[in-house]
Motif scaffolding. Structure first.
Motif, PDB file in Angstrom:
ATOM      1  N   ALA A  88       0.836  -1.210   0.000  1.00 57.81           N
ATOM      2  CA  ALA A  88       0.000   0.000   0.000  1.00 57.81           C
ATOM      3  C   ALA A  88       0.870   1.259   0.000  1.00 57.81           C
ATOM      4  CB  ALA A  88      -0.920  -0.013   1.221  1.00 57.81           C
ATOM      5  N   GLY A  89       2.183   1.064  -0.026  1.00 58.35           N
ATOM      6  CA  GLY A  89       3.089   2.223  -0.060  1.00 58.35           C
ATOM      7  C   GLY A  89       3.434   2.768   1.316  1.00 58.35           C
ATOM      8  N   VAL A  90       3.196   1.957   2.344  1.00 60.22           N
ATOM      9  CA  VAL A  90       3.468   2.391   3.719  1.00 60.22           C
ATOM     10  C   VAL A  90       4.845   1.882   4.149  1.00 60.22           C
ATOM     11  CG1 VAL A  90       2.716   2.110   6.120  1.00 60.22           C
ATOM     12  CG2 VAL A  90       1.025   2.440   4.303  1.00 60.22           C
ATOM     13  N   LYS A  91       5.657   2.764   4.694  1.00 61.61           N
ATOM     14  CA  LYS A  91       7.029   2.364   5.054  1.00 61.61           C
ATOM     15  C   LYS A  91       7.301   2.445   6.547  1.00 61.61           C
ATOM     16  CE  LYS A  91       8.796   3.739   0.566  1.00 61.61           C
ATOM     17  NZ  LYS A  91       8.388   4.986  -0.053  1.00 61.61           N
ATOM     18  N   THR A  92       6.288   2.837   7.310  1.00 68.77           N
ATOM     19  CA  THR A  92       6.467   2.995   8.762  1.00 68.77           C
ATOM     20  C   THR A  92       5.241   2.449   9.476  1.00 68.77           C
ATOM     21  OG1 THR A  92       7.743   5.025   8.376  1.00 68.77           O
ATOM     22  CG2 THR A  92       6.871   4.729  10.585  1.00 68.77           C
ATOM     23  N   VAL A  93       5.467   1.836  10.639  1.00 68.17           N
ATOM     24  CA  VAL A  93       4.327   1.368  11.441  1.00 68.17           C
ATOM     25  C   VAL A  93       4.529   1.764  12.906  1.00 68.17           C
ATOM     26  CG1 VAL A  93       5.306  -0.959  11.868  1.00 68.17           C
ATOM     27  CG2 VAL A  93       2.835  -0.625  11.940  1.00 68.17           C
ATOM     28  N   ILE A  94       3.446   2.176  13.546  1.00 69.38           N
ATOM     29  CA  ILE A  94       3.463   2.437  14.989  1.00 69.38           C
ATOM     30  C   ILE A  94       3.198   1.110  15.690  1.00 69.38           C
ATOM     31  CG2 ILE A  94       2.293   3.633  16.888  1.00 69.38           C
ATOM     32  CD1 ILE A  94       1.440   5.806  14.866  1.00 69.38           C
ATOM     33  N   LEU A  95       4.041   0.730  16.606  1.00 71.76           N
ATOM     34  CA  LEU A  95       3.811  -0.510  17.371  1.00 71.76           C
ATOM     35  C   LEU A  95       3.883  -0.222  18.870  1.00 71.76           C
ATOM     36  CD1 LEU A  95       5.946  -3.125  15.344  1.00 71.76           C
ATOM     37  CD2 LEU A  95       3.450  -2.831  15.304  1.00 71.76           C
ATOM     38  N   GLY A  96       3.052  -0.925  19.628  1.00 71.64           N
ATOM     39  CA  GLY A  96       3.140  -0.846  21.086  1.00 71.64           C
ATOM     40  C   GLY A  96       2.442   0.343  21.711  1.00 71.64           C
ATOM     41  N   HIS A  97       1.555   0.999  20.959  1.00 68.19           N
ATOM     42  CA  HIS A  97       0.842   2.119  21.567  1.00 68.19           C
ATOM     43  C   HIS A  97       0.114   1.629  22.830  1.00 68.19           C
ATOM     44  CE1 HIS A  97      -2.016   5.322  22.249  1.00 68.19           C
ATOM     45  NE2 HIS A  97      -1.189   6.095  21.572  1.00 68.19           N
ATOM     46  N   SER A  98       0.023   2.479  23.827  1.00 68.71           N
ATOM     47  CA  SER A  98      -0.559   2.040  25.117  1.00 68.71           C
ATOM     48  C   SER A  98      -2.007   1.593  24.959  1.00 68.71           C
ATOM     49  CB  SER A  98      -0.460   3.146  26.158  1.00 68.71           C
ATOM     50  OG  SER A  98      -1.245   4.242  25.778  1.00 68.71           O
ATOM     51  N   GLU A  99      -2.724   2.140  23.940  1.00 74.00           N
ATOM     52  CA  GLU A  99      -4.102   1.673  23.720  1.00 74.00           C
ATOM     53  C   GLU A  99      -4.108   0.247  23.185  1.00 74.00           C
ATOM     54  OE1 GLU A  99      -5.310   5.062  21.379  1.00 74.00           O
ATOM     55  OE2 GLU A  99      -5.084   6.301  23.167  1.00 74.00           O
ATOM     56  N   ARG A 100      -3.131  -0.101  22.359  1.00 76.45           N
ATOM     57  CA  ARG A 100      -3.017  -1.493  21.890  1.00 76.45           C
ATOM     58  C   ARG A 100      -2.658  -2.409  23.066  1.00 76.45           C
ATOM     59  NH1 ARG A 100      -5.454  -2.573  17.563  1.00 76.45           N
ATOM     60  NH2 ARG A 100      -4.524  -4.605  17.932  1.00 76.45           N
ATOM     61  N   ARG A 101      -1.783  -1.926  23.922  1.00 73.92           N
ATOM     62  CA  ARG A 101      -1.392  -2.745  25.078  1.00 73.92           C
ATOM     63  C   ARG A 101      -2.586  -2.925  26.023  1.00 73.92           C
ATOM     64  NH1 ARG A 101       4.590  -2.542  26.169  1.00 73.92           N
ATOM     65  NH2 ARG A 101       5.561  -1.193  24.623  1.00 73.92           N
ATOM     66  N   ALA A 102      -3.313  -1.831  26.299  1.00 76.03           N
ATOM     67  CA  ALA A 102      -4.384  -1.886  27.301  1.00 76.03           C
ATOM     68  C   ALA A 102      -5.648  -2.565  26.779  1.00 76.03           C
ATOM     69  CB  ALA A 102      -4.716  -0.479  27.780  1.00 76.03           C
ATOM     70  N   TYR A 103      -6.088  -2.228  25.551  1.00 77.15           N
ATOM     71  CA  TYR A 103      -7.383  -2.738  25.072  1.00 77.15           C
ATOM     72  C   TYR A 103      -7.260  -4.030  24.262  1.00 77.15           C
ATOM     73  CZ  TYR A 103      -8.553   2.188  26.007  1.00 77.15           C
ATOM     74  OH  TYR A 103      -8.685   3.414  26.564  1.00 77.15           O
ATOM     75  N   PHE A 104      -6.082  -4.304  23.739  1.00 73.61           N
ATOM     76  CA  PHE A 104      -5.941  -5.484  22.868  1.00 73.61           C
ATOM     77  C   PHE A 104      -4.892  -6.464  23.392  1.00 73.61           C
ATOM     78  CE2 PHE A 104      -7.485  -1.854  20.454  1.00 73.61           C
ATOM     79  CZ  PHE A 104      -8.686  -2.366  19.970  1.00 73.61           C
ATOM     80  N   THR A 117       9.058  -8.707  12.566  1.00 72.36           N
ATOM     81  CA  THR A 117       8.383  -8.838  11.273  1.00 72.36           C
ATOM     82  C   THR A 117       8.463  -7.530  10.489  1.00 72.36           C
ATOM     83  OG1 THR A 117       6.878 -10.433  12.238  1.00 72.36           O
ATOM     84  CG2 THR A 117       6.196  -9.460  10.164  1.00 72.36           C
ATOM     85  N   ALA A 118       8.233  -6.428  11.165  1.00 71.52           N
ATOM     86  CA  ALA A 118       8.295  -5.135  10.475  1.00 71.52           C
ATOM     87  C   ALA A 118       9.684  -4.928   9.881  1.00 71.52           C
ATOM     88  CB  ALA A 118       7.958  -3.999  11.443  1.00 71.52           C
ATOM     89  N   LEU A 119      10.721  -5.147  10.684  1.00 71.46           N
ATOM     90  CA  LEU A 119      12.091  -4.903  10.212  1.00 71.46           C
ATOM     91  C   LEU A 119      12.455  -5.865   9.076  1.00 71.46           C
ATOM     92  CD1 LEU A 119      13.908  -4.258  13.612  1.00 71.46           C
ATOM     93  CD2 LEU A 119      13.047  -2.559  11.992  1.00 71.46           C
ATOM     94  N   ALA A 120      12.001  -7.096   9.185  1.00 71.03           N
ATOM     95  CA  ALA A 120      12.287  -8.074   8.132  1.00 71.03           C
ATOM     96  C   ALA A 120      11.658  -7.651   6.805  1.00 71.03           C
ATOM     97  CB  ALA A 120      11.775  -9.453   8.544  1.00 71.03           C
ATOM     98  N   ASN A 121      10.616  -6.859   6.885  1.00 68.64           N
ATOM     99  CA  ASN A 121       9.946  -6.354   5.678  1.00 68.64           C
ATOM    100  C   ASN A 121      10.361  -4.926   5.339  1.00 68.64           C
ATOM    101  OD1 ASN A 121       7.736  -8.345   4.606  1.00 68.64           O
ATOM    102  ND2 ASN A 121       7.812  -8.564   6.823  1.00 68.64           N
ATOM    103  N   ASN A 122      11.448  -4.504   5.971  1.00 74.63           N
ATOM    104  CA  ASN A 122      11.986  -3.168   5.705  1.00 74.63           C
ATOM    105  C   ASN A 122      10.984  -2.046   6.034  1.00 74.63           C
ATOM    106  OD1 ASN A 122      14.135  -1.609   5.032  1.00 74.63           O
ATOM    107  ND2 ASN A 122      13.650  -1.546   2.838  1.00 74.63           N
ATOM    108  N   ILE A 123      10.227  -2.280   7.080  1.00 73.86           N
ATOM    109  CA  ILE A 123       9.289  -1.254   7.543  1.00 73.86           C
ATOM    110  C   ILE A 123       9.860  -0.644   8.828  1.00 73.86           C
ATOM    111  CG2 ILE A 123       6.974  -0.847   8.494  1.00 73.86           C
ATOM    112  CD1 ILE A 123       5.893  -2.914   6.628  1.00 73.86           C
ATOM    113  N   GLU A 124       9.942   0.659   8.834  1.00 77.04           N
ATOM    114  CA  GLU A 124      10.427   1.374  10.018  1.00 77.04           C
ATOM    115  C   GLU A 124       9.389   1.260  11.138  1.00 77.04           C
ATOM    116  OE1 GLU A 124      11.945   5.904  10.633  1.00 77.04           O
ATOM    117  OE2 GLU A 124       9.921   5.672   9.858  1.00 77.04           O
ATOM    118  N   VAL A 125       9.874   1.200  12.380  1.00 75.24           N
ATOM    119  CA  VAL A 125       8.975   1.062  13.529  1.00 75.24           C
ATOM    120  C   VAL A 125       9.039   2.308  14.406  1.00 75.24           C
ATOM    121  CG1 VAL A 125       8.563  -0.236  15.671  1.00 75.24           C
ATOM    122  CG2 VAL A 125       9.248  -1.449  13.592  1.00 75.24           C
TER     123      VAL A 125
END
Ligand code: PGA
Length: 252
Positions: A88-104, A117-125
């Motif tokens: 989809a042309g996305v090169k960066t992903v947010i991981l570990g947001h506190s809402e993901r930690r708390a609600y999911f 996985t992100a780094l293996a796919n050349n996606i910045e974290v």
């Protein structure tokens, strides 16, 4: 040299029309500004990533996802893979947001997998972490933050940190209107950088951008960003209005 970064986490806000409009407004407002050492990132919801990527072409704006699944593909109903983000042309992903930690229920161990996985796919974290109010009241904020970073990231090789941005977000300051004081942010950021230096050496520590997040707005951005170890912000509420988001970018 590390970059300044202002990233807007739109969370579960903005439909397609609002996404197109906000990207357009930010693009228009930014054109007038000088942003040599500053990256500008927006993170819309999954379904609007493609539209945001398309509309941010030929501009300073980069597009990030707010989450990603750790597996390459398969029977994970409702999930999105790294490869899908890349396509989809996305090169960066947010991981570990506190809402993901708390609600999911996302744990450090799961986040370590997602980071891999992100780094293996050349996606910045953009890796988020931060203590809760009870931790800070008990004087445990450094122990908590130190643990979150170590558990999710310190299995990596040093060069992985070329593709990692850290975002310190004290949970008690997210969406509450309560901001960490510039001194509290600086103290924690310098602690984080020292942890990085102890683990990987000064070169890595000096090159990683560390963002602050939690009720950043135009009125407080300049003071927070002026601290030596604060390299920008992860912005929630104030990133939904082009005027406020651009004022925060201009705080540098
Ligand atoms: P906020 O959110 O700016 O609305 O406090 C920050 C974040 O959750 O990244």
């Amino acid at each position: 040299m590390r970059k300044n970064i202002v990233a807007g986490n739109w969370k579960m806000n903005n439909d397609l029309k609002a996404t197109k409009k906000l990207v357009k407004q930010i693009k228009k407002t930014l054109k007038k500004d000088k942003l040599k050492n500053t990256r500008v990132i927006v993170a819309p919801t999954f379904v609007n990533l493609t539209a945001a990527v398309k509309r941010s072409k030929k501009s300073k704006i980069e597009v990030a996802a707010q989450n990603m699944h750790q597996a390459a593909n398969g029977a994970f109903t409702g999930e999105i893979s790294a490869e899908m983000l890349r396509s989809a042309g996305v090169k960066t992903v947010i991981l570990g947001h506190s809402e993901r930690r708390a609600y999911f229920g996302e744990t450090d161990a799961l986040l370590a997998e997602k980071v891999n996985t992100a780094l293996a796919n050349n996606i910045e974290v953009i890796f988020c972490f931060g203590e809760e109010l009870a931790d800070r009241k008990a004087g445990k904020e450094e122990a908590v933050v130190g643990g979150q970073i170590k558990n999710a990231l310190f299995h990596l090789e040093a060069d992985a940190f070329n593709k990692i941005v850290l975002a310190y977000e004290p949970v008690w300051a997210i969406g509450t209107g309560e901001t960490a004081s510039p001194e509290q942010a600086q103290d924690m950021h310098s602690f984080i950088r020292k942890n990085l230096a102890d683990q990987y050496g000064n070169d890595v520590a000096e090159n990683v951008s560390i963002l602050y997040g939690g009720s950043v707005k135009p009125a407080n951005a300049q003071e927070i960003f002026s601290k030596p170890d604060v390299d920008g912000g992860l912005i929630g509420g104030a990133s939904l209005k082009a005027e406020d988001f651009c004022a925060i970018i201009n705080a540098f």
